[in-house]
Scaffold this motif. Structure first.
Motif, PDB file in Angstrom:
ATOM      1  N   LEU A 125       0.833  -1.201   0.000  1.00  0.00           N
ATOM      2  CA  LEU A 125       0.000   0.000   0.000  1.00  0.00           C
ATOM      3  C   LEU A 125       0.866   1.249   0.000  1.00  0.00           C
ATOM      4  O   LEU A 125       0.584   2.210  -0.707  1.00  0.00           O
ATOM      5  CB  LEU A 125      -0.928   0.010   1.221  1.00  0.00           C
ATOM      6  CG  LEU A 125      -2.060  -1.008   1.251  1.00  0.00           C
ATOM      7  CD1 LEU A 125      -2.820  -0.911   2.558  1.00  0.00           C
ATOM      8  CD2 LEU A 125      -2.997  -0.836   0.077  1.00  0.00           C
ATOM      9  N   ALA A 126       1.933   1.234   0.787  1.00  0.00           N
ATOM     10  CA  ALA A 126       2.829   2.389   0.878  1.00  0.00           C
ATOM     11  C   ALA A 126       3.467   2.669  -0.483  1.00  0.00           C
ATOM     12  O   ALA A 126       3.578   3.818  -0.910  1.00  0.00           O
ATOM     13  CB  ALA A 126       3.897   2.148   1.935  1.00  0.00           C
TER      14      ALA A 126
ATOM     15  N   ASN B  20      -7.536 -12.507  -6.590  1.00  0.00           N
ATOM     16  CA  ASN B  20      -7.958 -11.179  -7.053  1.00  0.00           C
ATOM     17  C   ASN B  20      -8.974 -10.600  -6.079  1.00  0.00           C
ATOM     18  O   ASN B  20      -9.962 -11.247  -5.747  1.00  0.00           O
ATOM     19  CB  ASN B  20      -8.560 -11.301  -8.456  1.00  0.00           C
ATOM     20  CG  ASN B  20      -9.078  -9.975  -8.958  1.00  0.00           C
ATOM     21  OD1 ASN B  20     -10.138  -9.511  -8.556  1.00  0.00           O
ATOM     22  ND2 ASN B  20      -8.321  -9.357  -9.840  1.00  0.00           N
ATOM     23  N   VAL B  21      -8.711  -9.378  -5.604  1.00  0.00           N
ATOM     24  CA  VAL B  21      -9.557  -8.783  -4.571  1.00  0.00           C
ATOM     25  C   VAL B  21     -11.000  -8.613  -5.046  1.00  0.00           C
ATOM     26  O   VAL B  21     -11.933  -8.892  -4.299  1.00  0.00           O
ATOM     27  CB  VAL B  21      -8.967  -7.452  -4.041  1.00  0.00           C
ATOM     28  CG1 VAL B  21      -9.019  -6.359  -5.091  1.00  0.00           C
ATOM     29  CG2 VAL B  21      -9.682  -7.012  -2.784  1.00  0.00           C
ATOM     30  N   MET B  22     -11.196  -8.199  -6.295  1.00  0.00           N
ATOM     31  CA  MET B  22     -12.567  -7.972  -6.764  1.00  0.00           C
ATOM     32  C   MET B  22     -13.334  -9.284  -6.918  1.00  0.00           C
ATOM     33  O   MET B  22     -14.496  -9.370  -6.525  1.00  0.00           O
ATOM     34  CB  MET B  22     -12.571  -7.194  -8.090  1.00  0.00           C
ATOM     35  CG  MET B  22     -12.146  -5.739  -7.938  1.00  0.00           C
ATOM     36  SD  MET B  22     -12.938  -4.849  -6.555  1.00  0.00           S
ATOM     37  CE  MET B  22     -14.616  -4.732  -7.125  1.00  0.00           C
TER      38      MET B  22
ATOM     39  N   LEU C  35     -14.519   2.434  -0.630  1.00  0.00           N
ATOM     40  CA  LEU C  35     -14.326   1.239  -1.457  1.00  0.00           C
ATOM     41  C   LEU C  35     -13.619   1.593  -2.766  1.00  0.00           C
ATOM     42  O   LEU C  35     -12.724   0.887  -3.196  1.00  0.00           O
ATOM     43  CB  LEU C  35     -15.667   0.566  -1.756  1.00  0.00           C
ATOM     44  CG  LEU C  35     -16.280  -0.265  -0.647  1.00  0.00           C
ATOM     45  CD1 LEU C  35     -17.673  -0.731  -1.042  1.00  0.00           C
ATOM     46  CD2 LEU C  35     -15.404  -1.465  -0.305  1.00  0.00           C
ATOM     47  N   LEU C  36     -14.024   2.691  -3.355  1.00  0.00           N
ATOM     48  CA  LEU C  36     -13.403   3.110  -4.620  1.00  0.00           C
ATOM     49  C   LEU C  36     -11.932   3.464  -4.411  1.00  0.00           C
ATOM     50  O   LEU C  36     -11.075   3.088  -5.220  1.00  0.00           O
ATOM     51  CB  LEU C  36     -14.150   4.306  -5.220  1.00  0.00           C
ATOM     52  CG  LEU C  36     -15.565   4.003  -5.711  1.00  0.00           C
ATOM     53  CD1 LEU C  36     -16.301   5.280  -6.094  1.00  0.00           C
ATOM     54  CD2 LEU C  36     -15.549   3.030  -6.881  1.00  0.00           C
ATOM     55  N   LYS C  37     -11.618   4.148  -3.323  1.00  0.00           N
ATOM     56  CA  LYS C  37     -10.223   4.506  -3.038  1.00  0.00           C
ATOM     57  C   LYS C  37      -9.402   3.254  -2.710  1.00  0.00           C
ATOM     58  O   LYS C  37      -8.264   3.120  -3.138  1.00  0.00           O
ATOM     59  CB  LYS C  37     -10.154   5.500  -1.870  1.00  0.00           C
ATOM     60  CG  LYS C  37     -10.614   6.888  -2.242  1.00  0.00           C
ATOM     61  CD  LYS C  37     -10.456   7.832  -1.072  1.00  0.00           C
ATOM     62  CE  LYS C  37     -10.927   9.232  -1.434  1.00  0.00           C
ATOM     63  NZ  LYS C  37     -10.793  10.156  -0.322  1.00  0.00           N
ATOM     64  N   LEU C  38     -10.011   2.357  -1.944  1.00  0.00           N
ATOM     65  CA  LEU C  38      -9.339   1.124  -1.554  1.00  0.00           C
ATOM     66  C   LEU C  38      -9.002   0.293  -2.792  1.00  0.00           C
ATOM     67  O   LEU C  38      -7.952  -0.319  -2.877  1.00  0.00           O
ATOM     68  CB  LEU C  38     -10.257   0.346  -0.610  1.00  0.00           C
ATOM     69  CG  LEU C  38      -9.630  -0.679   0.309  1.00  0.00           C
ATOM     70  CD1 LEU C  38      -8.545  -0.042   1.158  1.00  0.00           C
ATOM     71  CD2 LEU C  38     -10.680  -1.316   1.188  1.00  0.00           C
ATOM     72  N   ARG C  39      -9.918   0.290  -3.738  1.00  0.00           N
ATOM     73  CA  ARG C  39      -9.728  -0.493  -4.952  1.00  0.00           C
ATOM     74  C   ARG C  39      -8.483  -0.019  -5.714  1.00  0.00           C
ATOM     75  O   ARG C  39      -7.768  -0.826  -6.297  1.00  0.00           O
ATOM     76  CB  ARG C  39     -10.976  -0.340  -5.815  1.00  0.00           C
ATOM     77  CG  ARG C  39     -11.098  -1.397  -6.842  1.00  0.00           C
ATOM     78  CD  ARG C  39     -12.399  -1.269  -7.567  1.00  0.00           C
ATOM     79  NE  ARG C  39     -12.200  -1.791  -8.893  1.00  0.00           N
ATOM     80  CZ  ARG C  39     -13.044  -1.689  -9.867  1.00  0.00           C
ATOM     81  NH1 ARG C  39     -14.193  -1.091  -9.674  1.00  0.00           N
ATOM     82  NH2 ARG C  39     -12.802  -2.198 -11.047  1.00  0.00           N
ATOM     83  N   LYS C  40      -8.219   1.280  -5.693  1.00  0.00           N
ATOM     84  CA  LYS C  40      -7.027   1.818  -6.371  1.00  0.00           C
ATOM     85  C   LYS C  40      -5.750   1.328  -5.701  1.00  0.00           C
ATOM     86  O   LYS C  40      -4.727   1.165  -6.341  1.00  0.00           O
ATOM     87  CB  LYS C  40      -7.040   3.350  -6.329  1.00  0.00           C
ATOM     88  CG  LYS C  40      -8.026   3.969  -7.283  1.00  0.00           C
ATOM     89  CD  LYS C  40      -7.947   5.473  -7.185  1.00  0.00           C
ATOM     90  CE  LYS C  40      -9.077   6.111  -7.989  1.00  0.00           C
ATOM     91  NZ  LYS C  40      -9.456   7.413  -7.495  1.00  0.00           N
TER      92      LYS C  40
END
Length: 115
Positions: A21-22, A89-91, A108-113
């Motif tokens: 993530l970092a 795959n996360v999705m 959720l949208l930000k997390l997906r990025k």
């Protein structure tokens, strides 16, 4: 038959996720204003971890649940490890119900990025 992932495997996976993530956040820093509490519940081991997701970085990872966390991730130990290692795959894991993510729509949208 393989052995189920352990508490240490899960902790290591979350720390590895924090590093990933970092790295992604460094690329997207200008576009990412994200400061949320995160709880991760591991169903088959009956354990949880929590920390703070800030600017795409996961910090202060501690044992125990945080019922007030803005983002809640629930999965089995094996799915968590596979998710972090890029084998899941996360999705598709989320839509098939293998992992559960509770968060607001914008989160959720930000997390997906990031994932």
């Amino acid at each position: 038959m393989h052995a189920m992932a352990t508490v240490e495997d899960c902790r290591a996976a979350l720390l590895k996720l924090a590093e990933r993530l970092a790295a992604k956040a460094a690329e997207a820093r200008e576009k990412l204003d994200f400061d949320r509490s995160l709880a991760c519940r591991v169903t088959d081991l009956g354990i949880a971890f929590h920390g703070q997701l800030k600017d795409g970085q996961l910090s202060g990872l501690t044992d125990g649940d945080d019922p007030r966390a803005k983002i809640k991730l629930t999965s089995s130990s094996d799915d968590l490890v596979e998710l972090v290692n890029g084998q899941l795959n996360v999705m598709s894991a989320w839509t098939s119900g293998r992992i559960k993510i509770e968060a607001g729509m914008l989160d959720l949208l930000k997390l997906r990025k990031l994932l």
